[in-house]
Design a protein around this motif. Structure first.
Motif, PDB file in Angstrom:
ATOM      1  N   ARG A 186      -2.000  -0.402   7.421  1.00  0.00           N
ATOM      2  CA  ARG A 186      -1.472   0.478   6.586  1.00  0.00           C
ATOM      3  C   ARG A 186      -2.639   1.518   5.997  1.00  0.00           C
ATOM      4  O   ARG A 186      -2.620   2.907   5.785  1.00  0.00           O
ATOM      5  N   LEU A 187      -3.874   0.827   5.641  1.00  0.00           N
ATOM      6  CA  LEU A 187      -5.201   1.762   5.321  1.00  0.00           C
ATOM      7  C   LEU A 187      -5.287   2.671   6.496  1.00  0.00           C
ATOM      8  O   LEU A 187      -5.785   3.924   6.355  1.00  0.00           O
ATOM      9  N   THR A 234      -5.120   6.070  -2.816  1.00  0.00           N
ATOM     10  CA  THR A 234      -3.994   5.412  -2.425  1.00  0.00           C
ATOM     11  C   THR A 234      -3.789   4.382  -3.649  1.00  0.00           C
ATOM     12  O   THR A 234      -4.535   3.880  -4.419  1.00  0.00           O
ATOM     13  N   VAL A 249       0.805  -1.153   0.105  1.00  0.00           N
ATOM     14  CA  VAL A 249       0.085   0.071   0.130  1.00  0.00           C
ATOM     15  C   VAL A 249       0.768   1.243   0.104  1.00  0.00           C
ATOM     16  O   VAL A 249       1.680   1.402   0.920  1.00  0.00           O
ATOM     17  N   LEU A 308      -2.417  -4.956   6.275  1.00  0.00           N
ATOM     18  CA  LEU A 308      -3.140  -4.118   5.178  1.00  0.00           C
ATOM     19  C   LEU A 308      -4.029  -3.382   6.141  1.00  0.00           C
ATOM     20  O   LEU A 308      -4.201  -2.077   5.611  1.00  0.00           O
ATOM     21  N   LEU A 343      -2.460   0.412  -4.503  1.00  0.00           N
ATOM     22  CA  LEU A 343      -2.375  -0.940  -4.202  1.00  0.00           C
ATOM     23  C   LEU A 343      -1.465  -1.395  -4.995  1.00  0.00           C
ATOM     24  O   LEU A 343      -1.821  -1.324  -6.411  1.00  0.00           O
TER      25      LEU A 343
END
Length: 464
Positions: A328-329, A338, A314, A325, A340
């Protein structure tokens, strides 16, 4: 020249670059001290003392069934007395206006919060907001125009295993204490301290009372908020964990603006890529998240993410598992985009995803049910992504969930529990709160209810 001298000279020559890292080569270098860093950082690290008033029975003897059986109710049996619980922790000044970041568990349920600076001045503080899922909270010192020292927030993504760090806090309430160590590991996601797990691990001594204190690099920049230790006896065993500033920044900003944190919603779920999966997918090594759910009309679906894709990064930051994950979000703000990095059929792709807040669709329609039915006294709600984010459940769930159960109600006596998903009532599927209200209206001689609890489906028949 002696072999040892030749080896040392070679080390010094090899470390002449712009980013050189060298071992001490003289007595003067070996006498270097962390005192300047500690002196710079200490004024911005505070001690936090909280008070909470709790009510308890005037005497525990009154709650003893044996006593009540033989002596019945006696005068004063229902009386309660107030007791003050005190706790302590640490915090970090991140705003010159007196904004302090600490752990949620440090100020949880507190009635009074007192902040003590390193110069021993004391201030009353108010709780601005708290985010239990990240175990972070923000409190504000009540002062009239005073300017406070602050710590510069560093970039936790730039630290490396082996970097020197200092931990500063108030262990065991003895007063401000500085300990030194190294970064032992990064992105620890198997520590069940919060929902967003990607901790910095350090061997700097962290003990009870250090919670909410600062983990700083040798330039005096904040890289983490100390939050937990791995210990069997409550003392430091050289394994401590800190919440990275990459997450702290967003949480503090969200709480300071609106009192709560709103995290981006991807609208996709998956599983960690194991060794077996990596081999089956012909990946060079186990890495990333294998997507097995993409929710309709979600940002992931609109961006073209597909079932079978493997999300490996990410914004260029590698992710190892679903927790990584989600972390990171959570470091990103709603409103932007963002990137990916995805592996699809062995080829790497870049997918741009819009970052939006979890939607409130369908409307929650939160309702406390009443009447002589199996769910009388239960509060039910339609599941939507916003609710799922708030309470930390799978955002792909839908249907009706029990949010709470009133003590002593019919639902409570039948064992209905918060978190139960209502699937069927009298063999009729229910998909919304409106369906449940219609199904329980009126009285019946017999009820059959089917619920899902922790992934297990159960049916119960109740005679009316």
């Amino acid at each position: 020249m002696k072999p040892a001298a030749v080896f040392l000279a070679a080390l010094l020559v090899a470390a002449t670059g712009a980013d050189a890292q060298t071992v001490p080569a003289s007595r003067e270098q070996m006498r270097l001290t962390f005192a300047p860093v500690a002196r710079q950082v200490a004024p911005a690290v505070v001690n936090i003392y909280t008070k909470r008033v709790v009510r308890a029975a005037a005497s525990p003897m009154f709650a003893d069934p044996f006593f009540r059986r033989f002596f019945g109710d006696v005068p004063g049996m229902g009386m309660t007395r107030e007791r003050v619980q005190n706790s302590l922790g640490s915090g970090v000044l991140v705003g010159a206006d007196g904004t302090v970041v600490t752990n949620h568990h440090v100020i949880k349920d507190a009635d009074e919060v007192t902040v003590v600076l390193s110069d021993r001045r004391e201030f009353e503080a108010r709780i601005v907001g708290s985010d239990e899922r990240t175990d972070l909270a923000v409190v504000k010192i009540e002062s009239k125009g005073e300017t406070f020292p602050t710590l510069i927030l560093g970039d936790s993504d730039k630290i490396e295993v082996g970097d020197l760090v200092l931990a500063i806090g108030n262990p065991f309430g003895v007063g401000q204490t500085v300990t030194q160590g190294i970064v032992s590991a990064l992105a620890r996601t198997n520590v069940g301290v919060s929902d967003f797990r990607s901790f910095i691990q350090t061997d700097a001594a962290i003990n009870p009372g250090n919670s909410g204190g600062a983990l700083v690099d040798i330039d005096g920049r904040l890289i983490g908020i100390n939050t937990a230790i791995y210990s069997k006896d409550g003392g430091s065993n050289g394994i401590g964990f800190a919440i990275p500033t990459a997450l702290v920044k967003n949480v503090v900003a969200g709480i300071s603006k609106g009192g709560k944190v709103v995290r981006p919603w991807l609208g996709a779920g998956g599983q960690a890529v194991t060794s077996d999966l990596a081999q089956a997918l012909k990946l060079p090594r186990p890495l990333g998240v294998l997507v097995n759910n993409v929710y309709r009309d979600s940002p992931a679906a609109k961006a073209g993410l597909q079932i079978g894709d493997v999300i490996v990064a990410v914004q260029g930051r590698e992710v190892d598992d679903p927790e990584g994950l989600r972390f990171r979000l959570a470091t990103l703000q709603v409103g932007g985009d963002t990137q990916l990095t995805v592996l699809r059929s062995g080829a790497e792709k870049q997918i741009s995803v819009r970052l939006i807040a979890p939607p409130e669709t369908p409307p929650r329609d939160q309702t406390e049910l009443s009447g002589r039915n199996p769910f009388g006294g239960a509060t039910v709600v339609n599941i939507n992504p916003a609710l799922a984010e708030e309470i930390g459940i799978n955002s792909g769930l839908s249907g009706v969930m029990v949010l709470g159960v009133r003590r002593g109600s019919v639902a409570h006596r039948l064992g209905v529990q918060p978190g139960d998903l209502i699937l069927r009532i009298n063999e009729k599927p229910v998909a919304s709160v409106a369906d449940v209200k219609a199904a329980v209206s009126g009285e019946r001689p017999r009820w059959a209810i089917t619920i899902n609890r922790n992934g297990e489906t159960m049916t119960q028949v109740i005679e009316g």
